[in-house]
Enzyme design. Structure first.
Site, PDB file in Angstrom:
ATOM      1  N   HIS A 381       0.829  -1.215   0.000  1.00  0.00           N
ATOM      2  CA  HIS A 381       0.000   0.000   0.000  1.00  0.00           C
ATOM      3  C   HIS A 381       0.854   1.253   0.000  1.00  0.00           C
ATOM      4  CE1 HIS A 381       0.516   1.894   3.985  1.00  0.00           C
ATOM      5  NE2 HIS A 381       0.717   0.675   4.450  1.00  0.00           N
ATOM      6  N   CYS A 382       0.265   2.319  -0.559  1.00  0.00           N
ATOM      7  CA  CYS A 382       0.782   3.679  -0.362  1.00  0.00           C
ATOM      8  C   CYS A 382      -0.371   4.456   0.271  1.00  0.00           C
ATOM      9  CB  CYS A 382       1.288   4.281  -1.670  1.00  0.00           C
ATOM     10  SG  CYS A 382       0.116   4.203  -3.039  1.00  0.00           S
ATOM     11  N   ALA A 383      -0.615   5.694  -0.114  1.00  0.00           N
ATOM     12  CA  ALA A 383      -1.727   6.427   0.482  1.00  0.00           C
ATOM     13  C   ALA A 383      -3.061   6.003  -0.130  1.00  0.00           C
ATOM     14  CB  ALA A 383      -1.515   7.924   0.315  1.00  0.00           C
ATOM     15  N   GLY A 385      -3.116   3.818  -3.095  1.00  0.00           N
ATOM     16  CA  GLY A 385      -2.981   2.584  -3.858  1.00  0.00           C
ATOM     17  C   GLY A 385      -3.069   2.797  -5.358  1.00  0.00           C
ATOM     18  N   SER A 389       2.441   2.319  -5.078  1.00  0.00           N
ATOM     19  CA  SER A 389       2.260   0.887  -4.869  1.00  0.00           C
ATOM     20  C   SER A 389       2.006   0.171  -6.187  1.00  0.00           C
ATOM     21  CB  SER A 389       1.111   0.639  -3.887  1.00  0.00           C
ATOM     22  OG  SER A 389      -0.057   1.304  -4.295  1.00  0.00           O
TER      23      SER A 389
END
Length: 440
Positions: A381-383, A385, A389
């Site tokens: 994940h990132c913030a 997605g 990511s």
């Protein structure tokens, strides 16, 4: 040098103490003496009328004085030369900058303290022997207190931290209840210490300066943050008064501009899943704005979706879901959100940019290591997605052999992920990056 001496550099701590102790009294005394020598009309006073109702607690001189002992001992709690050198430089820089402010903007405490008797009165008299009612904003006492608190916080066992926080809070209150400082001096001293600790962070592993093939995008983002920072500083200058609070978001945005221009993800100072305290404090205006924007977009975005057997791609809220046995965190701007039982690894990346070859390689290998070592679903994940990511997932599909090319990985991701935000130019750059990575 032996491992023990490297971990506990007593001799270096003694040398720093011999330099910092006299240096403090020399700089502080000189600034005090300078203000005392000026005509009364050149030494201002910034106090609100209600501050006269702040009580004078004579016993508060004890916690006030205790910072001297904590100052000296703090040098000996550091466990490595690198930690000690950064800590000592923080103490020195806070002292130098505070004294510079005292000289440029001399201020005097506005109330007369009555004559005090007894043991506490003697401690006050001893203090007044070298500490005249000048040197107000920013409070050097609060600035040093903040630097010391951060260092002890890292070394005091968790079961005793309530005592640490309580005593340091008492020291902070004592600058007011001993009638040494006005209220304005407290937040300005804290702000100066936060800025110093941010500029002089404890060593961070694996976070080099920005290196990206997407230089046009990084310059554009740096320009936007820079212009927004300038607007905040201009507003502070024009409005004055409470408008000076705009300097906080201004500094926050200026730091982001430097991050996208040169510093990279290190601007967030994320270490072992958490950002350093100074970074969290300095970047709080940006963090609040980013969290609000992300919350708005998340309402319209899908949650985590499986892109390969056992590997899921999604936004940061998905990290809290108990179904994931492992989490790869790519969001530099957020602290860890994964639940305590999850195997966790963090490779901080800046939002909206493709990772540099080294960061992409670290992220891809971290993903594969977590997948191989952890039975159960793995979340990347990132913030939101959508970008960071997705780029890491695409590269992993290619270098792990699950896709023969980036185009094939892209087609696979389209089938399994409802939305990805990567431009055609970013796909082309990602293809070049994947060609530089070794197969897993």
């Amino acid at each position: 040098m032996s491992l023990a001496s490297e971990q506990h550099p007593w001799r270096l701590a003694c040398l720093w103490l011999l330099a910092l102790g006299p240096g403090f009294f020399l700089l502080y005394g000189a600034a005090n003496g300078y203000a005392a020598s000026l005509p009364a009309d050149r030494v201002g006073n910034v106090a609100m009328a209600w501050e006269r109702h702040i009580p004078l607690w004579t016993w508060a001189i004890v916690p006030y004085w205790s910072i001297d002992l904590l100052y000296g001992v703090s040098l000996f709690v550091c466990r490595s030369r690198a930690e000690l050198n950064v800590h000592a430089r923080r103490l020195l820089l806070v002292t130098v900058l505070s004294c510079l402010c005292f000289v440029l903007f001399p201020l005097r405490f506005g109330f007369e303290r009555p004559q005090l008797e007894g043991v506490f009165g003697q401690l006050f008299n001893l203090l007044m022997g070298f500490d005249k009612p000048f040197n107000q904003a920013p409070s050097l006492h609060i600035g040093l207190l903040t630097v010391l608190w951060l260092r002890y916080w890292q070394h005091v066992p968790e079961r005793w931290r309530w005592l640490l926080h309580g005593w340091f809070a008492l020291i902070g209150v004592s600058v007011l209840t001993t009638w040494q400082h006005h209220l304005l001096d407290v937040p300005t001293g804290f702000a100066l210490a936060v800025l110093v600790c941010y500029v002089l962070p404890m060593p961070l592993a694996g976070q080099a300066a920005l290196s990206t093939q997407d230089r046009a995008r990084s310059r554009a983002l740096a320009g936007r943050y820079g212009l927004a920072a300038i607007a905040c500083f201009a507003g502070a200058w024009v409005w004055g008064g409470w408008g000076w609070l705009l300097c906080w978001p201004g500094l926050s945005l200026a730091a982001l501009a430097l991050g996208y221009l040169r510093l990279g993800a290190a601007v967030m100072q994320k270490h072992q899943g958490r950002r350093r305290f100074a970074a969290r404090a300095l970047l709080l205006p940006y963090s609040l704005a980013a969290a609000w924007c992300h919350r708005y977009f998340l309402r319209r975005l899908p949650g985590a979706e499986e892109i390969a057997p056992g590997v899921w791609l999604g936004p940061i809220p998905a990290a809290e879901e108990r179904r994931f046995a492992a989490v790869l965190d790519l969001a530099a701007e957020y602290d860890r959100r994964a639940h305590a039982q999850a195997a966790y690894q963090s490779v901080p990346l800046l939002d909206l940019l493709l990772p540099c070859p080294d960061d992409l390689n670290r992220a891809v290998r971290a993903l594969e290591n977590l997948r191989a070592a952890t039975p159960g679903p793995l979340l990347v994940h990132c913030a939101l997605g959508l970008t960071r990511s997705a780029a890491v997932a695409l590269a992993w599909l290619v270098v792990s052999g699950r896709a023969a090319s980036l185009e094939e990985a892209r087609a696979l991701l389209r089938q399994r992920r409802q939305r990805v935000e990567l431009s055609e130019s970013q796909y082309a750059q990602l293809a070049e990056l994947c060609a530089q990575l070794e197969p897993l």
